[in-house]
Design a protein around this motif. Structure first.
Motif, PDB file in Angstrom:
ATOM      1  N   ALA A  26      37.093  44.703   9.287  1.00 35.26           N
ATOM      2  CA  ALA A  26      38.162  45.438  10.042  1.00 35.26           C
ATOM      3  C   ALA A  26      38.823  44.374  11.017  1.00 35.26           C
ATOM      4  CB  ALA A  26      37.260  46.993  10.612  1.00 35.26           C
ATOM      5  N   THR A  27      39.339  44.847  11.574  1.00 36.03           N
ATOM      6  CA  THR A  27      40.352  43.679  12.756  1.00 36.03           C
ATOM      7  C   THR A  27      41.329  44.780  13.753  1.00 36.03           C
ATOM      8  OG1 THR A  27      42.307  43.399  11.752  1.00 36.03           O
ATOM      9  CG2 THR A  27      39.834  41.644  11.000  1.00 36.03           C
ATOM     10  N   PHE A  28      41.016  43.600  14.653  1.00 38.05           N
ATOM     11  CA  PHE A  28      41.857  44.426  15.897  1.00 38.05           C
ATOM     12  C   PHE A  28      42.663  43.359  16.180  1.00 38.05           C
ATOM     13  CE2 PHE A  28      39.218  48.429  16.875  1.00 38.05           C
ATOM     14  CZ  PHE A  28      38.394  47.937  16.114  1.00 38.05           C
ATOM     15  N   ASN A  29      44.006  44.085  16.758  1.00 35.95           N
ATOM     16  CA  ASN A  29      44.947  42.925  17.464  1.00 35.95           C
ATOM     17  C   ASN A  29      45.062  42.677  18.216  1.00 35.95           C
ATOM     18  OD1 ASN A  29      46.057  42.466  14.247  1.00 35.95           O
ATOM     19  ND2 ASN A  29      47.836  43.508  15.182  1.00 35.95           N
ATOM     20  N   GLN A  30      44.214  43.494  19.832  1.00 37.52           N
ATOM     21  CA  GLN A  30      44.650  42.908  20.710  1.00 37.52           C
ATOM     22  C   GLN A  30      43.097  43.147  21.879  1.00 37.52           C
ATOM     23  OE1 GLN A  30      47.246  43.676  23.684  1.00 37.52           O
ATOM     24  NE2 GLN A  30      46.677  45.433  23.960  1.00 37.52           N
ATOM     25  N   LEU A  31      42.559  42.266  22.701  1.00 34.74           N
ATOM     26  CA  LEU A  31      41.438  42.435  23.590  1.00 34.74           C
ATOM     27  C   LEU A  31      41.531  42.399  24.557  1.00 34.74           C
ATOM     28  CD1 LEU A  31      38.520  43.457  24.058  1.00 34.74           C
ATOM     29  CD2 LEU A  31      37.917  40.742  23.352  1.00 34.74           C
ATOM     30  N   LYS A  32      41.998  44.180  25.899  1.00 34.39           N
ATOM     31  CA  LYS A  32      42.212  44.058  26.918  1.00 34.39           C
ATOM     32  C   LYS A  32      40.653  43.579  28.106  1.00 34.39           C
ATOM     33  CE  LYS A  32      45.850  46.532  26.579  1.00 34.39           C
ATOM     34  NZ  LYS A  32      46.490  47.927  26.829  1.00 34.39           N
ATOM     35  N   ILE A  33      41.017  42.761  29.190  1.00 34.83           N
ATOM     36  CA  ILE A  33      39.774  42.840  29.224  1.00 34.83           C
ATOM     37  C   ILE A  33      39.831  42.322  31.248  1.00 34.83           C
ATOM     38  CG2 ILE A  33      38.270  40.794  30.229  1.00 34.83           C
ATOM     39  CD1 ILE A  33      37.824  39.396  27.794  1.00 34.83           C
ATOM     40  N   ARG A  34      39.105  43.465  31.848  1.00 36.90           N
ATOM     41  CA  ARG A  34      39.072  43.878  33.352  1.00 36.90           C
ATOM     42  C   ARG A  34      38.308  43.355  34.719  1.00 36.90           C
ATOM     43  NH1 ARG A  34      40.711  49.882  34.434  1.00 36.90           N
ATOM     44  NH2 ARG A  34      41.265  49.013  36.304  1.00 36.90           N
ATOM     45  N   LEU A  35      38.683  42.343  34.599  1.00 36.06           N
ATOM     46  CA  LEU A  35      37.822  41.115  35.847  1.00 36.06           C
ATOM     47  C   LEU A  35      38.388  41.742  37.211  1.00 36.06           C
ATOM     48  CD1 LEU A  35      38.541  37.755  34.359  1.00 36.06           C
ATOM     49  CD2 LEU A  35      37.551  39.628  33.526  1.00 36.06           C
ATOM     50  N   ALA A  36      36.850  42.494  37.822  1.00 35.18           N
ATOM     51  CA  ALA A  36      37.210  41.973  39.084  1.00 35.18           C
ATOM     52  C   ALA A  36      37.329  40.912  40.501  1.00 35.18           C
ATOM     53  CB  ALA A  36      35.827  42.973  39.866  1.00 35.18           C
ATOM     54  N   ASP A  37      37.503  41.555  41.761  1.00 40.86           N
ATOM     55  CA  ASP A  37      37.598  40.349  42.034  1.00 40.86           C
ATOM     56  C   ASP A  37      36.634  39.278  42.492  1.00 40.86           C
ATOM     57  OD1 ASP A  37      40.098  39.412  44.522  1.00 40.86           O
ATOM     58  OD2 ASP A  37      37.688  39.434  45.433  1.00 40.86           O
ATOM     59  N   ALA A  38      37.169  38.515  42.486  1.00 36.08           N
ATOM     60  CA  ALA A  38      35.726  37.618  42.814  1.00 36.08           C
ATOM     61  C   ALA A  38      35.230  37.019  44.063  1.00 36.08           C
ATOM     62  CB  ALA A  38      36.173  35.709  42.163  1.00 36.08           C
ATOM     63  N   GLN A  39      35.600  37.237  45.335  1.00 36.79           N
ATOM     64  CA  GLN A  39      35.184  37.399  46.221  1.00 36.79           C
ATOM     65  C   GLN A  39      34.795  38.874  46.872  1.00 36.79           C
ATOM     66  OE1 GLN A  39      38.253  36.169  48.881  1.00 36.79           O
ATOM     67  NE2 GLN A  39      38.804  34.452  48.271  1.00 36.79           N
ATOM     68  N   GLY A  40      34.836  40.133  45.981  1.00 39.17           N
ATOM     69  CA  GLY A  40      34.046  41.752  45.953  1.00 39.17           C
ATOM     70  C   GLY A  40      34.366  41.901  46.484  1.00 39.17           C
ATOM     71  N   ILE A  41      36.299  41.812  46.898  1.00 38.96           N
ATOM     72  CA  ILE A  41      37.519  42.749  47.997  1.00 38.96           C
ATOM     73  C   ILE A  41      37.208  43.990  47.015  1.00 38.96           C
ATOM     74  CG2 ILE A  41      39.049  43.260  49.006  1.00 38.96           C
ATOM     75  CD1 ILE A  41      39.453  39.631  49.513  1.00 38.96           C
ATOM     76  N   ASP A  42      36.649  44.977  47.768  1.00 38.43           N
ATOM     77  CA  ASP A  42      37.345  46.371  46.798  1.00 38.43           C
ATOM     78  C   ASP A  42      38.555  46.852  46.814  1.00 38.43           C
ATOM     79  OD1 ASP A  42      34.268  46.616  46.753  1.00 38.43           O
ATOM     80  OD2 ASP A  42      34.228  48.075  49.538  1.00 38.43           O
ATOM     81  N   ASP A  43      39.350  46.485  48.014  1.00 37.21           N
ATOM     82  CA  ASP A  43      40.870  46.899  47.542  1.00 37.21           C
ATOM     83  C   ASP A  43      41.932  46.035  46.937  1.00 37.21           C
ATOM     84  OD1 ASP A  43      40.118  49.137  49.404  1.00 37.21           O
ATOM     85  OD2 ASP A  43      40.666  47.683  51.629  1.00 37.21           O
ATOM     86  N   ALA A  44      41.438  45.103  46.461  1.00 38.69           N
ATOM     87  CA  ALA A  44      42.036  43.408  45.567  1.00 38.69           C
ATOM     88  C   ALA A  44      41.920  44.172  44.055  1.00 38.69           C
ATOM     89  CB  ALA A  44      41.735  42.540  45.826  1.00 38.69           C
ATOM     90  N   PRO A  45      43.439  44.059  43.220  1.00 35.57           N
ATOM     91  CA  PRO A  45      43.935  44.739  42.527  1.00 35.57           C
ATOM     92  C   PRO A  45      42.894  43.723  41.422  1.00 35.57           C
ATOM     93  CG  PRO A  45      45.257  44.052  43.315  1.00 35.57           C
ATOM     94  CD  PRO A  45      44.084  43.137  44.416  1.00 35.57           C
TER      95      PRO A  45
END
Length: 384
Positions: free
Chosen positions: A310-329
């Motif tokens: 079975a195949t999927f057409n899309q994969l979404k990845i959410r990366l947290a801020d690399a500097q560890g800033i909590d308020d950063a999107p």
């Protein structure tokens, strides 16, 4: 509004009310300078050419494709101006002005303003970054005369451009621009007004909205209290180690194609030798001590008990801020592996298979030496 000739702060010692006029990324830059810049470029190169180039841009990560161009947009939002900022240089980099004037100064002006835009949004600054910010503004002023030469502007004496000269001093005095950006309060209009209104039955809305907001605040406070108690219990035996940024992967619950044979996968997705590659992966998971040569020799003789995936057409990845800033999107990345198809009108839609850098170090350091260029397929095997 009436003029006030003697304001209350006129005779206050050690006061400068103009310092209170802080930088505003949303209205001064995105809804101000970027809005002006788009209008200048449209007037310089013509709306038809700018719109055509917008529609022909190739798809890419975090790039919005304006299929119908920019000239037809009305009441453009700050997010749309953000999306425009990512493609402006690509739209004009090799364009020719109608009168044959070289576009060198136009490109320099756009690049300098975009450099200023992104440098001004740094979550932390040093003397070096502030000097870069000041140099970007100087480069813009050195090249902006091209729009006067083209007859697009008669001058550049307007408040939103003048405000850029105070960014460096304001950052030194009150901190980074995310402390005073009105984008956060604009966002609260959605959270505290629009969403609250949608939760009502649209009759006698104010008491319902107030109660809905009160309940949400109580739930939020209780959640923060529980989080604080958990951290307090964990830190009883010593300070807790800093948690690394969390990467979240999202994939659809239902596959786009439930059953595709290995042969179809090779033709439609370009996944040549998929069966052997999958066998190698399974062997490395079962026998992690084997060498690559051992895995390759055994994988050639393995016959998988299933012949479809079975195949999927899309994969979404959410990366947290690399500097560890909590308020950063969070950084959101959508990786697509979509084969060619036909739309509802029978027109051919070309396939799209994004290229990614895969970490093959098995949890090691994320360096260039352990990255491999891969083409996405996004299958999920199912037993048949």
């Amino acid at each position: 509004m009436k003029p006030v000739f003697h304001p209350f702060w006129e005779e206050l010692p050690y006061s400068n009310v103009f310092v209170a006029i802080t930088p505003d990324i949303l209205h001064q830059l995105y809804q101000g300078m970027v809005k002006h810049l788009v209008a200048w470029l449209t007037a310089a190169f013509g709306p038809a050419e700018i719109d055509a180039r917008c529609s022909r841009l190739p798809p890419s990560h975090n790039i919005r494709i304006f299929k119908n161009g920019l000239s037809i947009l009305s009441r453009v939002t700050g997010q749309e101006h953000k999306d425009m900022s990512r493609i402006l240089l690509g739209l004009i980099v090799d364009l020719q002005l109608p009168d044959g004037t070289p576009t060198t100064h136009v490109v320099r002006t756009v690049r300098a303003l975009l450099d200023f835009l992104y440098l001004a949004q740094y979550p932390s600054h040093s003397d070096d970054t502030l000097s870069y910010l000041d140099k970007a503004l100087k480069r813009f002023h050195a090249s902006k005369h091209i729009f006067e030469a083209l007859g697009i502007r008669a001058g550049f004496n307007f408040p939103k451009l003048h405000a850029l000269a105070h960014y460096v001093s304001s950052i030194k005095l009150i901190g980074t621009t995310d402390n005073c950006n009105t984008e956060a309060t604009e966002r609260l209009h959605i959270d505290l007004a629009k969403n609250a209104y949608r939760s009502t039955n649209h009759k006698d809305v104010y008491p319902q909205m107030t109660k809905w907001l009160e309940r949400r605040e109580k739930v939020l406070r209780h959640a923060k209290f529980i989080e604080w108690r958990i951290k307090t219990a964990d830190n009883a035996n010593g300070p807790a180690a800093p948690t690394p940024p969390v990467t979240r992967i999202h994939i659809a619950r239902i596959p786009n194609a439930k059953s595709i044979t290995f042969g179809q996968l090779s033709l439609r997705h370009g996944a040549v030798d998929f069966e052997e590659c999958l066998a190698r992966f399974l062997l490395t998971q079962r026998y992690p001590d084997w060498t690559p040569v051992q895995v390759a020799n055994v994988a050639r003789d393995i016959r998988l008990p299933f012949k479809t995936v079975a195949t999927f057409n899309q994969l979404k990845i959410r990366l947290a801020d690399a500097q560890g800033i909590d308020d950063a999107p969070d950084i959101r990345i959508a990786i697509r592996a979509r084969p060619a198809s036909l739309d509802s009108l029978g027109r051919a839609v070309p396939g799209r298979f994004d290229t990614v850098l895969a970490d093959v170090a098995d949890g090691g350091d994320f360096t260039v030496q352990v990255l491999r260029i891969c083409r996405m397929v996004l299958p999920l095997h199912t037993h048949r």
